[in-house]
Design a protein around this motif. Structure first.
Motif, PDB file in Angstrom:
ATOM      1  N   TYR A 193       1.136   6.937   9.044  1.00 49.93           N
ATOM      2  CA  TYR A 193       0.205   6.735   7.930  1.00 49.93           C
ATOM      3  C   TYR A 193      -0.718   5.540   8.136  1.00 49.93           C
ATOM      4  O   TYR A 193      -1.724   5.410   7.453  1.00 49.93           O
ATOM      5  CB  TYR A 193       0.950   6.615   6.595  1.00 49.93           C
ATOM      6  CG  TYR A 193       1.937   5.468   6.524  1.00 49.93           C
ATOM      7  CD1 TYR A 193       1.515   4.177   6.256  1.00 49.93           C
ATOM      8  CD2 TYR A 193       3.292   5.688   6.723  1.00 49.93           C
ATOM      9  CE1 TYR A 193       2.414   3.130   6.193  1.00 49.93           C
ATOM     10  CE2 TYR A 193       4.196   4.646   6.654  1.00 49.93           C
ATOM     11  CZ  TYR A 193       3.755   3.369   6.389  1.00 49.93           C
ATOM     12  OH  TYR A 193       4.652   2.341   6.331  1.00 49.93           O
ATOM     13  N   ASN A 194      -0.390   4.663   9.088  1.00 47.87           N
ATOM     14  CA  ASN A 194      -1.260   3.528   9.408  1.00 47.87           C
ATOM     15  C   ASN A 194      -2.183   3.829  10.585  1.00 47.87           C
ATOM     16  O   ASN A 194      -2.936   2.967  11.014  1.00 47.87           O
ATOM     17  CB  ASN A 194      -0.424   2.285   9.740  1.00 47.87           C
ATOM     18  CG  ASN A 194       0.192   1.671   8.512  1.00 47.87           C
ATOM     19  OD1 ASN A 194      -0.424   1.637   7.459  1.00 47.87           O
ATOM     20  ND2 ASN A 194       1.410   1.187   8.640  1.00 47.87           N
ATOM     21  N   GLY A 195      -2.079   5.027  11.143  1.00 51.43           N
ATOM     22  CA  GLY A 195      -2.914   5.403  12.278  1.00 51.43           C
ATOM     23  C   GLY A 195      -2.351   4.975  13.621  1.00 51.43           C
ATOM     24  O   GLY A 195      -3.059   4.993  14.622  1.00 51.43           O
ATOM     25  N   GLY A 199       0.790  -1.231   0.000  1.00 55.33           N
ATOM     26  CA  GLY A 199       0.000   0.000   0.000  1.00 55.33           C
ATOM     27  C   GLY A 199       0.817   1.273   0.000  1.00 55.33           C
ATOM     28  O   GLY A 199       0.336   2.325  -0.414  1.00 55.33           O
ATOM     29  N   HIS A 200       2.042   1.192   0.501  1.00 54.69           N
ATOM     30  CA  HIS A 200       2.870   2.396   0.587  1.00 54.69           C
ATOM     31  C   HIS A 200       4.226   2.167  -0.071  1.00 54.69           C
ATOM     32  O   HIS A 200       5.276   2.263   0.560  1.00 54.69           O
ATOM     33  CB  HIS A 200       3.026   2.834   2.049  1.00 54.69           C
ATOM     34  CG  HIS A 200       1.808   3.485   2.586  1.00 54.69           C
ATOM     35  ND1 HIS A 200       0.786   2.774   3.157  1.00 54.69           N
ATOM     36  CD2 HIS A 200       1.417   4.782   2.600  1.00 54.69           C
ATOM     37  CE1 HIS A 200      -0.175   3.604   3.520  1.00 54.69           C
ATOM     38  NE2 HIS A 200       0.181   4.828   3.188  1.00 54.69           N
ATOM     39  N   GLU A 234      -4.416   9.905   0.228  1.00 57.48           N
ATOM     40  CA  GLU A 234      -5.151   9.388   1.383  1.00 57.48           C
ATOM     41  C   GLU A 234      -4.875   7.905   1.623  1.00 57.48           C
ATOM     42  O   GLU A 234      -4.761   7.469   2.755  1.00 57.48           O
ATOM     43  CB  GLU A 234      -6.664   9.609   1.219  1.00 57.48           C
ATOM     44  CG  GLU A 234      -7.092  11.062   1.347  1.00 57.48           C
ATOM     45  CD  GLU A 234      -6.744  11.904   0.110  1.00 57.48           C
ATOM     46  OE1 GLU A 234      -6.713  11.351  -1.019  1.00 57.48           O
ATOM     47  OE2 GLU A 234      -6.467  13.096   0.280  1.00 57.48           O
ATOM     48  N   GLN A 235      -4.778   7.129   0.570  1.00 57.52           N
ATOM     49  CA  GLN A 235      -4.602   5.685   0.726  1.00 57.52           C
ATOM     50  C   GLN A 235      -3.160   5.232   0.564  1.00 57.52           C
ATOM     51  O   GLN A 235      -2.762   4.235   1.153  1.00 57.52           O
ATOM     52  CB  GLN A 235      -5.481   4.935  -0.275  1.00 57.52           C
ATOM     53  CG  GLN A 235      -6.958   5.096   0.016  1.00 57.52           C
ATOM     54  CD  GLN A 235      -7.819   4.374  -1.003  1.00 57.52           C
ATOM     55  OE1 GLN A 235      -7.372   4.070  -2.103  1.00 57.52           O
ATOM     56  NE2 GLN A 235      -9.054   4.107  -0.630  1.00 57.52           N
ATOM     57  N   ASN A 236      -2.385   5.927  -0.233  1.00 55.45           N
ATOM     58  CA  ASN A 236      -1.054   5.435  -0.559  1.00 55.45           C
ATOM     59  C   ASN A 236       0.067   6.436  -0.292  1.00 55.45           C
ATOM     60  O   ASN A 236       1.230   6.121  -0.507  1.00 55.45           O
ATOM     61  CB  ASN A 236      -0.994   5.018  -2.034  1.00 55.45           C
ATOM     62  CG  ASN A 236      -2.115   4.075  -2.392  1.00 55.45           C
ATOM     63  OD1 ASN A 236      -3.087   4.482  -3.006  1.00 55.45           O
ATOM     64  ND2 ASN A 236      -2.006   2.828  -1.988  1.00 55.45           N
ATOM     65  N   GLY A 237      -0.281   7.608   0.162  1.00 52.75           N
ATOM     66  CA  GLY A 237       0.729   8.618   0.454  1.00 52.75           C
ATOM     67  C   GLY A 237       0.936   8.752   1.951  1.00 52.75           C
ATOM     68  O   GLY A 237       0.489   7.920   2.735  1.00 52.75           O
ATOM     69  N   VAL A 238       1.618   9.801   2.332  1.00 57.36           N
ATOM     70  CA  VAL A 238       1.894  10.040   3.747  1.00 57.36           C
ATOM     71  C   VAL A 238       1.600  11.506   4.044  1.00 57.36           C
ATOM     72  O   VAL A 238       2.366  12.393   3.680  1.00 57.36           O
ATOM     73  CB  VAL A 238       3.360   9.706   4.101  1.00 57.36           C
ATOM     74  CG1 VAL A 238       3.594   9.900   5.589  1.00 57.36           C
ATOM     75  CG2 VAL A 238       3.706   8.285   3.686  1.00 57.36           C
TER      76      VAL A 238
END
Length: 155
Positions: free
Chosen positions: A79-81, A42-43, A54-58
């Motif tokens: 980025y994973n919360g 994902g990253h 939102e899904q693949n950036g930072v």
């Protein structure tokens, strides 16, 4: 032109990173410039440019501050919360403005400190119990020759 493989070899060095640590590069567009060790699907650079921020950036506090030219180390949400200890600094190469980040989960980073707190607490408790026991024994050894407790002494 920089080779992604060469960048990844450097950025994914595991020495001193523990289980949850990783280092990575992020561009001023908040997209990955190196692959994530923890989330290579994902990253990654490819996922980042194929997807969205939102899904693949930072888009974290550390990246925003790094892009403002600030270098620091602080606890942030990654980025994973997850709460992480993040060290970051701006990285300028040619006309590229990137941020270099090294992060490790907060719980892993501070585990030795918490372990030390418990050890110190245990030592303090054992010491207090020992001092109390010795104090009681000394007090009894002084009172016994005098005939007992003051309330039971005969005049």
């Amino acid at each position: 032109q920089l080779s992604i493989d060469a960048i990844n070899r450097i950025m994914q060095t595991r020495d001193g990173m523990g289980e949850s640590g990783e280092s990575y590069l992020v561009g001023d567009d908040l997209l990955m410039r190196s692959d994530s060790y923890l989330d290579p699907t994902g990253h990654s650079v490819i996922a980042s440019f194929a997807g969205n921020v939102e899904q693949n950036g930072v888009n974290t506090v550390a990246v925003k501050k790094g892009l403002q030219g600030i270098s620091d180390t602080e606890i942030i949400i990654d980025y994973n919360g997850n709460p992480v200890l993040s060290a970051y600094l701006p990285f300028t190469f040619s006309n590229l403005k990137w941020v270099l980040l090294a992060e490790i989960d907060e719980s892993e980073a501070f585990a030795p400190v918490y372990k030390m707190y418990w050890a110190i607490g245990l030592i303090v408790i054992i010491t207090l119990i020992g001092v109390a026991a010795i104090t009681i024994m000394i007090a009894k050894s002084i009172i016994r020759p005098l005939g007992g407790e003051p309330s039971t002494m005969h005049s």
